[in-house]
Enzyme design. Structure first.
Site, PDB file in Angstrom:
ATOM      1  N   GLY A 119     -23.447  19.190   3.872  1.00 23.14           N
ATOM      2  CA  GLY A 119     -22.703  17.939   3.771  1.00 23.14           C
ATOM      3  C   GLY A 119     -23.635  16.752   3.766  1.00 23.14           C
ATOM      4  O   GLY A 119     -24.847  16.899   3.617  1.00 23.14           O
ATOM      5  N   ASN A 120     -23.069  15.570   3.906  1.00 23.81           N
ATOM      6  CA  ASN A 120     -23.890  14.364   3.923  1.00 23.81           C
ATOM      7  C   ASN A 120     -23.264  13.323   4.853  1.00 23.81           C
ATOM      8  O   ASN A 120     -22.199  13.542   5.415  1.00 23.81           O
ATOM      9  CB  ASN A 120     -24.081  13.822   2.501  1.00 23.81           C
ATOM     10  N   ARG A 121     -23.935  12.198   4.987  1.00 27.60           N
ATOM     11  CA  ARG A 121     -23.569  11.206   5.993  1.00 27.60           C
ATOM     12  C   ARG A 121     -22.500  10.211   5.546  1.00 27.60           C
ATOM     13  O   ARG A 121     -22.179   9.281   6.282  1.00 27.60           O
ATOM     14  CB  ARG A 121     -24.811  10.389   6.379  1.00 27.60           C
ATOM     15  N   SER A 122     -21.967  10.373   4.358  1.00 28.15           N
ATOM     16  CA  SER A 122     -20.964   9.405   3.899  1.00 28.15           C
ATOM     17  C   SER A 122     -19.749   9.397   4.840  1.00 28.15           C
ATOM     18  O   SER A 122     -19.230  10.446   5.203  1.00 28.15           O
ATOM     19  CB  SER A 122     -20.505   9.767   2.487  1.00 28.15           C
TER      20      SER A 122
END
Ligand code: C5P
Length: 230
Positions: free
Chosen positions: A29-32
Site C-alpha cells: 500500500g501507500n501513504r495516501s
C-alpha cells in the site's frame, strides 16, 4: 458563498491509495489518506456538480453530502470503476495514489515464516489508469471533456518537482496536471498542500500553500473556465 458554476456538470474523482494483496492478511500500500480527493469531491458538490467519488483505501473520512461513493480496493478495481464512470463525464480527476506494481501471485493462505530465507517478492506492473483514460478518449471509446492528473514528487519543489510535473503532463497526455512536492512531511496524511497547476496548453500557475480544499477550489476554477470555453 461558493459559486454554483458546476451546476449541470458531472465529475468523477478518484481518491486514496490502492492496496495490492499478497495473501489474505497482507498487502502493498501507500501513504495516501484520500484527503485531497475527498476535498475535490466536496468542493465540486458544493459548486453544484453531480459527483462520483471512486475511493480506494482512505483515512477515516466522511463521504461528502450529495456525493456518490464507489469503493474499490486494488488498482485493477479502480481501473474498471474509472473506465465505467468516466464515460460521459465533464471532468475526470485522478487524485488517487495508484500502486504501480502488484504482487504477481496472490497466495491463497497466509504466508508462513517457515525455516528458510524468504523468497524474493515478484511484482507485476499495474495499468496506468490515467494514461488509459487518455488513450480511450483518443480512440473515441470514452467521452470525457477534461482529464486531470496529479503528480506527487520528491526533490526540490521549485526545480526537480516542477520538471517532473512537466514531463509527466507530456507523457500522460492529460489536459491538466497538479504537481506537488511530497516527502519531509509534505502533502501525505496532512490537511495542507501546495504545488503547480500545469495545463497541456502550456500555462503554469503556482498553487500557494494552503488547505486541500483551497487547492480543490483552484482546480475547479480552472476546470470550470475550460468547460465554459468548450
Ligand atoms: O506516474 P505517477 O504515478 O506519478 O502519476 C500520477 C498520476 O497518474 C495520478 O493522477 C495517478 O492517479 C495516476 N496513476 C494512474 N495509474 C497508475 C499510476 C498513477 O492512474 N498506475
Amino acid at each position: 458563498a461558493l459559486p454554483r458554476d458546476l451546476e449541470g456538470r458531472r465529475v468523477v474523482v478518484s481518491a486514496g491509495g490502492t492496496r495490492e494483496p499478497l495473501d489474505p492478511v497482507r498487502y502493498l500500500g501507500n501513504r495516501s489518506s484520500g484527503r485531497q480527493g475527498y476535498a475535490l469531491a466536496r468542493v465540486a458538490a458544493h459548486r453544484g456538480a453531480e459527483v462520483t467519488l471512486v475511493a480506494a483505501h482512505t483515512a477515516d473520512l466522511v463521504t461528502p453530502a450529495g456525493v456518490r461513493l464507489v469503493r474499490v480496493g486494488t488498482a485493477e478495481e479502480m481501473r474498471s470503476a474509472m473506465l465505467a464512470e468516466a464515460d460521459g463525464a465533464d471532468a475526470v480527476v485522478m487524485a488517487a495514489a495508484v500502486a504501480d506494481f502488484r504482487p504477481t501471485a496472490l497466495v491463497e493462505h497466509k504466508i508462513k515464516k517457515g525455516e528458510r530465507d524468504p523468497e524474493p517478492l515478484e511484482l507485476t506492473r499495474n495499468p496506468d489508469i490515467l494514461a488509459e483514460l487518455v488513450e480511450a478518449r483518443e480512440a473515441g471509446k470514452l467521452d470525457a471533456s477534461l482529464i486531470v492528473g496529479f503528480a506527487a514528487e520528491t526533490g526540490d519543489p521549485r526545480t526537480t518537482v516542477l520538471d517532473h510535473g512537466r514531463a509527466k503532463l507530456a507523457r500522460k497526455g492529460c489536459d491538466l496536471l497538479v504537481v506537488n512536492a511530497v516527502g519531509d512531511g509534505r502533502a501525505f496524511e496532512v490537511d495542507d498542500n501546495a504545488g503547480w497547476l500545469l495545463a497541456a496548453d502550456g500555462t503554469e500557475n503556482p498553487i500557494p500553500y494552503g488547505a486541500k480544499s483551497r487547492l480543490a477550489s483552484t482546480l475547479w476554477d480552472a476546470v470550470g473556465r475550460r468547460l465554459g470555453r468548450q
